[in-house]
Enzyme design. Structure first.
Site, PDB file in Angstrom:
ATOM      1  N   ALA A   1      -2.829  93.633 -30.346  1.00 31.51           N
ATOM      2  CA  ALA A   1      -2.856  93.605 -31.806  1.00 31.51           C
ATOM      3  C   ALA A   1      -3.634  94.787 -32.368  1.00 31.51           C
ATOM      4  O   ALA A   1      -3.238  95.382 -33.376  1.00 31.51           O
ATOM      5  CB  ALA A   1      -3.448  92.289 -32.295  1.00 31.51           C
TER       6      ALA A   1
ATOM      7  N   CYS B   1       2.197  87.544 -23.396  1.00 30.43           N
ATOM      8  CA  CYS B   1       1.874  87.429 -24.821  1.00 30.43           C
ATOM      9  C   CYS B   1       2.160  86.026 -25.335  1.00 30.43           C
ATOM     10  O   CYS B   1       1.585  85.599 -26.338  1.00 30.43           O
ATOM     11  CB  CYS B   1       2.637  88.474 -25.628  1.00 30.43           C
ATOM     12  SG  CYS B   1       4.413  88.450 -25.378  1.00 30.43           S
TER      13      CYS B   1
ATOM     14  N   GLU C   1       5.416  94.310 -31.402  1.00 28.57           N
ATOM     15  CA  GLU C   1       5.261  92.995 -30.770  1.00 28.57           C
ATOM     16  C   GLU C   1       3.859  92.978 -30.197  1.00 28.57           C
ATOM     17  O   GLU C   1       3.564  93.727 -29.271  1.00 28.57           O
ATOM     18  CB  GLU C   1       6.332  92.803 -29.700  1.00 28.57           C
ATOM     19  CG  GLU C   1       6.486  91.348 -29.277  1.00 28.57           C
ATOM     20  CD  GLU C   1       5.444  90.899 -28.265  1.00 28.57           C
ATOM     21  OE1 GLU C   1       4.500  90.165 -28.676  1.00 28.57           O
ATOM     22  OE2 GLU C   1       5.538  91.287 -27.099  1.00 28.57           O
TER      23      GLU C   1
ATOM     24  N   THR D   1      -4.046  97.833 -31.216  1.00 28.70           N
ATOM     25  CA  THR D   1      -3.232  99.047 -31.194  1.00 28.70           C
ATOM     26  C   THR D   1      -2.097  98.947 -32.199  1.00 28.70           C
ATOM     27  O   THR D   1      -1.799  99.910 -32.915  1.00 28.70           O
ATOM     28  CB  THR D   1      -2.672  99.288 -29.782  1.00 28.70           C
ATOM     29  OG1 THR D   1      -3.756  99.394 -28.855  1.00 28.70           O
ATOM     30  CG2 THR D   1      -1.857 100.572 -29.735  1.00 28.70           C
ATOM     31  N   GLY D   2      -1.450  97.785 -32.268  1.00 29.68           N
ATOM     32  CA  GLY D   2      -0.352  97.613 -33.214  1.00 29.68           C
ATOM     33  C   GLY D   2      -0.786  97.784 -34.654  1.00 29.68           C
ATOM     34  O   GLY D   2      -0.077  98.391 -35.467  1.00 29.68           O
TER      35      GLY D   2
END
Length: 471
Positions: free
Chosen positions: A209, A264, A230, A211-212
């Site tokens: 999360a 995940c 994702e 990095t996203g």
């Protein structure tokens, strides 16, 4: 020089498995940019045929690919074999998905006009892959992207580069133009260079999360670029009103500890009816005690192998201790059975009376337990997270499942099934910090091409009847 190449080591043994020079994002993007238009101009049937050849290449090399995946990730052979089978199956699923979701359409229109819906590729798409499924998950982006006519620059995780390189070699062996599927080997610096490259038309990402979210901020000022994220989950599994506690325990173990908890969709939180807590934990403890934890090629086959590396194992061990210092009550201590290797036994901690809770994705075999006295409280606990990927209810009461389905906030909602093991023939994605509303798997076609609507007539016939002065 050592700092100019990337090494991959086997988690189970520490042996060096693979080494390769670090690549250059500018070079790989330039090659892809020069190649994609010719690939996009080929008929769809040609691209489909090429990708089916890719599936056949993977099928022919399945044993070698399985062995490599097992060695590089530490996952058991049976699980690595399943991953290879999923890579093969992705092609036919993507062909069906492309036709259904992004195929050509004719739409009714008046006065001899044709209204056509077609789709075009974006151009050059970057794919950043994770280490837990280093073939299956990036392949889930790459196949639909190539099918739509895009070129791809793929950077595998620096923890599993050999599996990514093997995957790309299979594409090339099948006759996919080498310029259309490029491999970028490297670490975070190469990933950042690729993600920020001005000549990519989009980024398809699977990972953490943090990095996203950073990528989401980075792309906020670039609305012309597609971004599909994702980002994992803090997933709940609820056990309520069920007499078969052994089956419930099996579903909890499968949800929480398959792939050593490195999925995940893994269950991070068990939410259980207070009345079922003691008998369920008795079944769960017996089952965990029987789990075989070992290296990928062990006989009999282990249920789970190590986590990806020693740093990850250290972090997870510290996280388990942190949960205890927050007031969590350890129900099963996490142990490190082999010194200096990243094998971990499952850890279970009761967080019901903890002073504080952590809403993070602990990516490993740690299960937090919460006891509740009402089903409404259980659902509220399940929804008390910024994530929203997967959730499961174990119960024999259909009315509870109806209530659960209606109120739970997740993109994957299961009943008497594990939280993980999602089908590639269905969309895969979540809400909140689990993604940016671009589900993958069957819906990956949606972000690999954009719709073009055309109003068409074979002759130019036009007249104006309003707003003109008399001639």
């Amino acid at each position: 020089m050592p700092d100019q190449e990337l090494l991959s080591t086997e988690p189970a043994t520490g042996a060096v498995l693979w080494r390769h020079p670090i690549g250059d994002a500018d070079t790989e993007v330039a090659i892809a940019r020069a190649s994609w238009a010719a690939w996009a101009a080929r008929p769809l049937a040609v691209r489909i045929e090429a990708l089916r050849r890719f599936a056949n290449v993977v099928r022919q090399k399945a044993d070698a690919f399985t062995d490599l995946l097992a060695r590089e990730t530490g996952k058991p052979l049976w699980e690595a074999r399943t991953e290879v089978e999923t890579v093969i199956a992705k092609v036919d699923i993507s062909v069906t998905s492309y036709s259904e979701r992004t195929g050509q359409r004719r739409i009714e229109a008046p006065m001899n006009t044709r209204l056509a819906l077609r789709h075009k590729p974006h151009g050059v798409l970057a794919v950043l892959g994770p280490y837990n499924f280093p073939a299956h998950l990036p392949n889930g982006h790459i196949v639909p992207a190539l099918l739509a006519g895009n070129a791809v620059v793929f950077k595998p995780s620096e923890k599993t580069p050999a599996s990514g390189a093997f995957l790309v070699d299979c594409f090339h062996a099948a006759g996919i133009p080498e310029g259309c599927i490029r491999l970028l080997i490297g670490g975070p610096d190469q990933g950042k260079a690729l993600a920020s490259h001005p000549d990519i038309d989009g980024l398809l990402f699977t990972g953490s999360a943090n990095t996203g979210i950073a990528l989401n901020r980075q792309f906020a000022a670039r609305p012309e670029k597609i971004l599909a994220l994702e980002m994992g989950g803090n997933n709940p599994i609820l056990v309520w009103n069920t007499p078969d506690l052994y089956s419930a325990a099996v579903l909890v173990v499968q949800s929480a500890f398959t792939t050593a908890g490195q999925r995940c969709t893994a269950a991070r939180r068990l939410i259980v009816d207070e009345k079922l807590f003691e008998p369920l934990m008795a079944e769960l403890n017996k089952l965990i005690g029987r789990l075989i934890i070992g290296e990928p090629h062990a006989d009999p086959q282990p249920f789970m192998g190590p986590v990806i590396d020693n740093n990850t194992a250290d972090m997870l061990t510290e996280s388990f201790l942190t949960l205890s210092t927050m007031g969590g009550r350890p129900l099963r201590h996490m142990e490190r059975p082999i010194e200096n290797r990243p094998f971990l036994t499952p850890g279970v901690v009761d967080m019901t009376e903890a002073r504080e809770k952590v809403d993070v994705e602990l990516f490993g075999p740690i299960l937090q337990v919460f006891r509740k006295t009402s089903f409404e409280e259980a659902i509220a606990e399940a929804n008390d997270t910024r994530y929203g990927l997967s959730a499961s209810l174990v119960s024999q009461d259909p009315r509870l499942y109806d209530q659960f389905w209606a109120n739970i906030r997740a993109g994957i909602v299961n009943w008497n099934k594990p939280t993980n093991g999602a089908s590639s023939a269905a969309p895969f994605g979540g809400v909140g910090w689990s993604g940016n509303h671009r589900p993958s798997a069957y819906y990956a076609a949606d972000y690999c091409a954009y719709p073009v609507v055309s109003s068409e007539s074979e002759q130019a016939r036009a007249a104006m009847g309003v707003g003109l002065r008399d001639a």
